[in-house]
Design a protein around this motif. Sequence first.
Motif, PDB file in Angstrom:
ATOM      1  N   GLN A  61       0.867  -1.183   0.000  1.00  0.00           N
ATOM      2  CA  GLN A  61       0.000   0.000   0.000  1.00  0.00           C
ATOM      3  C   GLN A  61       0.901   1.229   0.000  1.00  0.00           C
ATOM      4  O   GLN A  61       2.080   1.151   0.347  1.00  0.00           O
ATOM      5  N   TRP A  62       0.317   2.370  -0.334  1.00  0.00           N
ATOM      6  CA  TRP A  62       1.058   3.628  -0.253  1.00  0.00           C
ATOM      7  C   TRP A  62       1.353   3.935   1.205  1.00  0.00           C
ATOM      8  O   TRP A  62       0.509   3.726   2.070  1.00  0.00           O
ATOM      9  N   VAL A  63       2.538   4.447   1.467  1.00  0.00           N
ATOM     10  CA  VAL A  63       2.860   4.967   2.797  1.00  0.00           C
ATOM     11  C   VAL A  63       2.458   6.439   2.794  1.00  0.00           C
ATOM     12  O   VAL A  63       2.983   7.229   2.017  1.00  0.00           O
ATOM     13  N   ARG A  64       1.514   6.766   3.651  1.00  0.00           N
ATOM     14  CA  ARG A  64       0.980   8.129   3.679  1.00  0.00           C
ATOM     15  C   ARG A  64       1.433   8.870   4.934  1.00  0.00           C
ATOM     16  O   ARG A  64       1.761   8.263   5.943  1.00  0.00           O
ATOM     17  N   LEU A  65       1.413  10.182   4.816  1.00  0.00           N
ATOM     18  CA  LEU A  65       1.791  11.033   5.937  1.00  0.00           C
ATOM     19  C   LEU A  65       0.659  11.084   6.951  1.00  0.00           C
ATOM     20  O   LEU A  65      -0.508  11.151   6.576  1.00  0.00           O
ATOM     21  N   ASP A  66       1.002  11.063   8.211  1.00  0.00           N
ATOM     22  CA  ASP A  66       0.031  11.224   9.291  1.00  0.00           C
ATOM     23  C   ASP A  66      -0.119  12.710   9.572  1.00  0.00           C
ATOM     24  O   ASP A  66       0.863  13.443   9.574  1.00  0.00           O
ATOM     25  N   GLU A  67      -1.329  13.135   9.861  1.00  0.00           N
ATOM     26  CA  GLU A  67      -1.574  14.564  10.069  1.00  0.00           C
ATOM     27  C   GLU A  67      -0.740  15.138  11.205  1.00  0.00           C
ATOM     28  O   GLU A  67      -0.269  16.258  11.139  1.00  0.00           O
ATOM     29  N   ASN A  68      -0.534  14.366  12.279  1.00  0.00           N
ATOM     30  CA  ASN A  68       0.146  14.920  13.449  1.00  0.00           C
ATOM     31  C   ASN A  68       1.665  14.831  13.365  1.00  0.00           C
ATOM     32  O   ASN A  68       2.360  15.374  14.220  1.00  0.00           O
ATOM     33  N   LEU A  69       2.206  14.182  12.340  1.00  0.00           N
ATOM     34  CA  LEU A  69       3.654  14.035  12.260  1.00  0.00           C
ATOM     35  C   LEU A  69       4.344  15.391  12.135  1.00  0.00           C
ATOM     36  O   LEU A  69       5.438  15.589  12.658  1.00  0.00           O
ATOM     37  N   GLU A  70       3.680  16.325  11.468  1.00  0.00           N
ATOM     38  CA  GLU A  70       4.288  17.644  11.273  1.00  0.00           C
ATOM     39  C   GLU A  70       4.396  18.428  12.579  1.00  0.00           C
ATOM     40  O   GLU A  70       5.101  19.427  12.643  1.00  0.00           O
ATOM     41  N   ASN A  71       3.713  17.977  13.636  1.00  0.00           N
ATOM     42  CA  ASN A  71       3.880  18.583  14.960  1.00  0.00           C
ATOM     43  C   ASN A  71       5.155  18.088  15.636  1.00  0.00           C
ATOM     44  O   ASN A  71       5.600  18.673  16.627  1.00  0.00           O
TER      45      ASN A  71
END
Length: 151
Positions: free
Chosen positions: A101-111
């Motif tokens: 599957q695609w590895v997607r960015l998590d919304e909170n990672l940018e915190n």
Amino acid sequence: APLAFPQAVQAILSADLIVVGPGSLFTSLLPNLLVPDIEAAIRSSRALKIFVCNVATQPGETDNYTCADHLRTIHDHLGDHLFDAVVCNNYFTGNLPDGSQWVRLDENLENIYPVYQANLLDPDFPWHHDAGKLSQVLVDLLENRTGPLVE
């Protein structure tokens, strides 16, 4: 504990840029990072330290992993603050092999980390990074920190 190859430690300590990834999380990346002198060298280096997340999961190894899951696995083994930034693909077009599957960015990672997103896919093998695209992103991130590189 395994001993690090002295020249590897020396190279890490004198590097301007340290890139971890892409690669198999449990069979390529972690085994090298778990060598105590390698981890210590990375931590004490003044280089820009970037984690490059895989664009696709690996069946049986990172099923359903997000970008944060990859980093959490490294943190679980080595603790926090190993990297200065994370590079993650944000283009999801093409056919992946069965079970990936695609590895997607998590919304909170940018915190937690500065995250740089770009289209990093190899159009012929979308489960791989395009080397040219990825290397340009890495050079841009390094130049953003150091100013333009000159011979």
